[in-house]
Design a protein around this motif. Sequence first.
Motif, PDB file in Angstrom:
ATOM      1  N   ALA A  22      -0.366   7.120   1.761  1.00 25.21           N
ATOM      2  CA  ALA A  22       0.378   7.226   0.348  1.00 25.21           C
ATOM      3  C   ALA A  22       1.834   7.026   0.485  1.00 25.21           C
ATOM      4  N   VAL A  23       2.517   7.502   1.716  1.00 25.54           N
ATOM      5  CA  VAL A  23       3.742   7.266   2.180  1.00 25.54           C
ATOM      6  C   VAL A  23       4.056   5.538   2.025  1.00 25.54           C
ATOM      7  N   GLU A  24       3.125   4.944   2.738  1.00 23.71           N
ATOM      8  CA  GLU A  24       3.256   3.370   2.784  1.00 23.71           C
ATOM      9  C   GLU A  24       3.100   2.809   1.595  1.00 23.71           C
ATOM     10  N   ALA A  25       2.137   3.146   0.682  1.00 27.18           N
ATOM     11  CA  ALA A  25       1.632   2.764  -0.506  1.00 27.18           C
ATOM     12  C   ALA A  25       2.987   2.819  -1.481  1.00 27.18           C
ATOM     13  N   HIS A  26       3.746   4.160  -1.317  1.00 29.29           N
ATOM     14  CA  HIS A  26       4.847   4.337  -2.160  1.00 29.29           C
ATOM     15  C   HIS A  26       6.102   3.364  -1.915  1.00 29.29           C
ATOM     16  N   LEU A  27       6.382   3.126  -0.726  1.00 29.90           N
ATOM     17  CA  LEU A  27       7.299   2.391  -0.134  1.00 29.90           C
ATOM     18  C   LEU A  27       7.130   1.122  -0.586  1.00 29.90           C
ATOM     19  N   SER A  28       5.894   0.558  -0.281  1.00 27.57           N
ATOM     20  CA  SER A  28       5.455  -0.810  -0.761  1.00 27.57           C
ATOM     21  C   SER A  28       5.916  -0.853  -2.515  1.00 27.57           C
ATOM     22  N   GLY A  29       5.558   0.105  -3.252  1.00 27.04           N
ATOM     23  CA  GLY A  29       6.005  -0.014  -4.394  1.00 27.04           C
ATOM     24  C   GLY A  29       7.498  -0.200  -4.609  1.00 27.04           C
ATOM     25  N   VAL A  30       8.308   0.573  -3.915  1.00 20.76           N
ATOM     26  CA  VAL A  30       9.737   0.665  -4.002  1.00 20.76           C
ATOM     27  C   VAL A  30      10.408  -0.393  -3.482  1.00 20.76           C
ATOM     28  N   ALA A  31       9.657  -1.258  -2.416  1.00 19.11           N
ATOM     29  CA  ALA A  31      10.063  -2.493  -1.988  1.00 19.11           C
ATOM     30  C   ALA A  31       9.910  -3.568  -3.160  1.00 19.11           C
TER      31      ALA A  31
ATOM     32  N   TRP B 241      20.525   3.368  -5.114  1.00 19.36           N
ATOM     33  CA  TRP B 241      19.141   3.103  -6.066  1.00 19.36           C
ATOM     34  C   TRP B 241      18.029   3.322  -5.190  1.00 19.36           C
ATOM     35  N   LEU B 242      17.934   2.617  -3.969  1.00 19.90           N
ATOM     36  CA  LEU B 242      16.754   2.489  -3.110  1.00 19.90           C
ATOM     37  C   LEU B 242      16.234   4.102  -2.860  1.00 19.90           C
ATOM     38  N   GLN B 243      17.393   4.865  -2.189  1.00 20.74           N
ATOM     39  CA  GLN B 243      17.099   5.998  -1.530  1.00 20.74           C
ATOM     40  C   GLN B 243      16.541   6.832  -2.709  1.00 20.74           C
ATOM     41  N   GLN B 244      17.011   6.885  -4.033  1.00 17.96           N
ATOM     42  CA  GLN B 244      16.623   7.716  -5.148  1.00 17.96           C
ATOM     43  C   GLN B 244      15.104   7.510  -5.344  1.00 17.96           C
ATOM     44  N   ARG B 245      14.927   6.220  -5.481  1.00 14.01           N
ATOM     45  CA  ARG B 245      13.291   5.900  -5.685  1.00 14.01           C
ATOM     46  C   ARG B 245      12.433   6.160  -4.359  1.00 14.01           C
ATOM     47  N   VAL B 246      12.870   6.053  -3.175  1.00 16.25           N
ATOM     48  CA  VAL B 246      12.154   6.570  -1.903  1.00 16.25           C
ATOM     49  C   VAL B 246      11.907   8.001  -2.073  1.00 16.25           C
TER      50      VAL B 246
ATOM     51  N   CYS C 272      20.670  -8.117   2.697  1.00 14.85           N
ATOM     52  CA  CYS C 272      19.748  -7.175   2.931  1.00 14.85           C
ATOM     53  C   CYS C 272      18.558  -7.639   2.177  1.00 14.85           C
ATOM     54  N   THR C 273      17.460  -7.660   2.933  1.00 22.05           N
ATOM     55  CA  THR C 273      16.257  -8.340   2.225  1.00 22.05           C
ATOM     56  C   THR C 273      15.144  -7.174   2.516  1.00 22.05           C
ATOM     57  N   GLY C 274      15.434  -5.897   2.953  1.00 23.16           N
ATOM     58  CA  GLY C 274      14.333  -4.967   2.718  1.00 23.16           C
ATOM     59  C   GLY C 274      14.791  -3.555   3.643  1.00 23.16           C
ATOM     60  N   PHE C 275      13.748  -2.934   3.816  1.00 21.13           N
ATOM     61  CA  PHE C 275      13.850  -1.655   4.781  1.00 21.13           C
ATOM     62  C   PHE C 275      12.645  -1.454   5.523  1.00 21.13           C
ATOM     63  N   ALA C 276      12.646  -0.369   6.621  1.00 23.11           N
ATOM     64  CA  ALA C 276      11.762  -0.148   7.083  1.00 23.11           C
ATOM     65  C   ALA C 276      11.372   1.111   7.135  1.00 23.11           C
ATOM     66  N   LEU C 277       9.861   1.695   7.605  1.00 18.23           N
ATOM     67  CA  LEU C 277       9.661   3.112   7.794  1.00 18.23           C
ATOM     68  C   LEU C 277       9.656   3.299   9.378  1.00 18.23           C
ATOM     69  N   TYR C 278      10.119   4.514   9.840  1.00 17.32           N
ATOM     70  CA  TYR C 278      10.317   4.752  11.450  1.00 17.32           C
ATOM     71  C   TYR C 278       9.670   6.131  11.349  1.00 17.32           C
ATOM     72  N   GLU C 279       9.058   6.255  12.691  1.00 15.20           N
ATOM     73  CA  GLU C 279       8.640   7.561  13.162  1.00 15.20           C
ATOM     74  C   GLU C 279       9.058   7.947  14.553  1.00 15.20           C
ATOM     75  N   GLN C 280       9.638   9.453  14.583  1.00 16.23           N
ATOM     76  CA  GLN C 280      10.162   9.732  15.823  1.00 16.23           C
ATOM     77  C   GLN C 280       9.085  10.386  16.738  1.00 16.23           C
ATOM     78  N   GLY C 281       9.287   9.859  17.942  1.00 18.21           N
ATOM     79  CA  GLY C 281       8.321  10.297  18.638  1.00 18.21           C
ATOM     80  C   GLY C 281       8.526  11.409  19.337  1.00 18.21           C
ATOM     81  N   PRO C 282       7.703  12.432  20.140  1.00 13.97           N
ATOM     82  CA  PRO C 282       7.979  13.556  20.989  1.00 13.97           C
ATOM     83  C   PRO C 282       8.974  13.370  21.734  1.00 13.97           C
ATOM     84  N   ASP C 283       9.199  11.995  22.349  1.00 11.12           N
ATOM     85  CA  ASP C 283      10.469  11.774  23.344  1.00 11.12           C
ATOM     86  C   ASP C 283      11.588  11.789  22.491  1.00 11.12           C
TER      87      ASP C 283
END
Length: 194
Positions: free
Chosen positions: A54-63, A99-104, A150-161
Motif C-alpha cells: 500500500a505504501v508503494e502504491a501510494h508513492l507511485s501515485g505521488v510520483a 509539496w512532495l513531502q506533504q503528499r507523501v 531532480c527527477t524522482g525519489f526513493a523508498l528506503y528501509e533501515q536494516g537491523p544493522d
Amino acid sequence: MGTVTIGVSIAVPEPHGSLLQERRAGFGDAAAHGIPTHLTLLPPTEVDEADLPAVEAHLSGVAAAGRPFPMRLSGTGSFRPLSPVVYVRVVQGAEACTWLQQRVRDASGPVARELQFPYHPHVTVAHGIDEAAMDRAFAELAGFEAEWPCTGFALYEQGPDGVWRKLREYTFGGSVVPPQGGQADVERGTIASR
C-alpha cells in the motif's frame, strides 16, 4: 509479519553524494556510512511489513503527480540549539520538496504522520557530534555548491544493522525539467503545473 522502518528521500547524486558522505564521516558522525546522502521527504517511520504494498502504491501515485525540478544546494545552516544538526542548504527546489513531502504524508495515505519539527528541506552533514566538530562542518562546507535536475525519489528501509537500503525508486510523471531561472519563477511554474 513484523514491522519495518522506512523513509522516503531524494538522493543527492554523484559525485556530490559520496563527497558529502565522506565529509560527514570525517567530522566524526558514526552514522555517516549507513545513511546515503539525501533530502528527507518522510523521516524514519515504522510500518507493518504487510502495509508495504500500500505504501508503494501510494508513492507511485505521488510520483506520477510530480514533475522534475531543478535542485540546487549552496552553503551551510544549522538547527542548533534546537537540534544538533549542521546541514547543506537547499536554495532551489525547496517548494517542490515541501509539496512532495506533504503528499507523501497525506492524511488519507498509509504513512500519514505528524513531524517532530516543521519541515525544512536540507542535506544533513553532521548530526549529534561534539560542538567543535559541528562548527568545523559548518565552516568547511560553507562554500559547497551542487545542482542537478531532480527527477524522482526513493523508498528506503533501515536494516537491523542500522544501514538504510533502497527498496524502490519512483520517477516523476513528467519528463521535462523546467529551465534554470529565477528560483521563485521556476518553483511557481513547477507547483502550478501539478
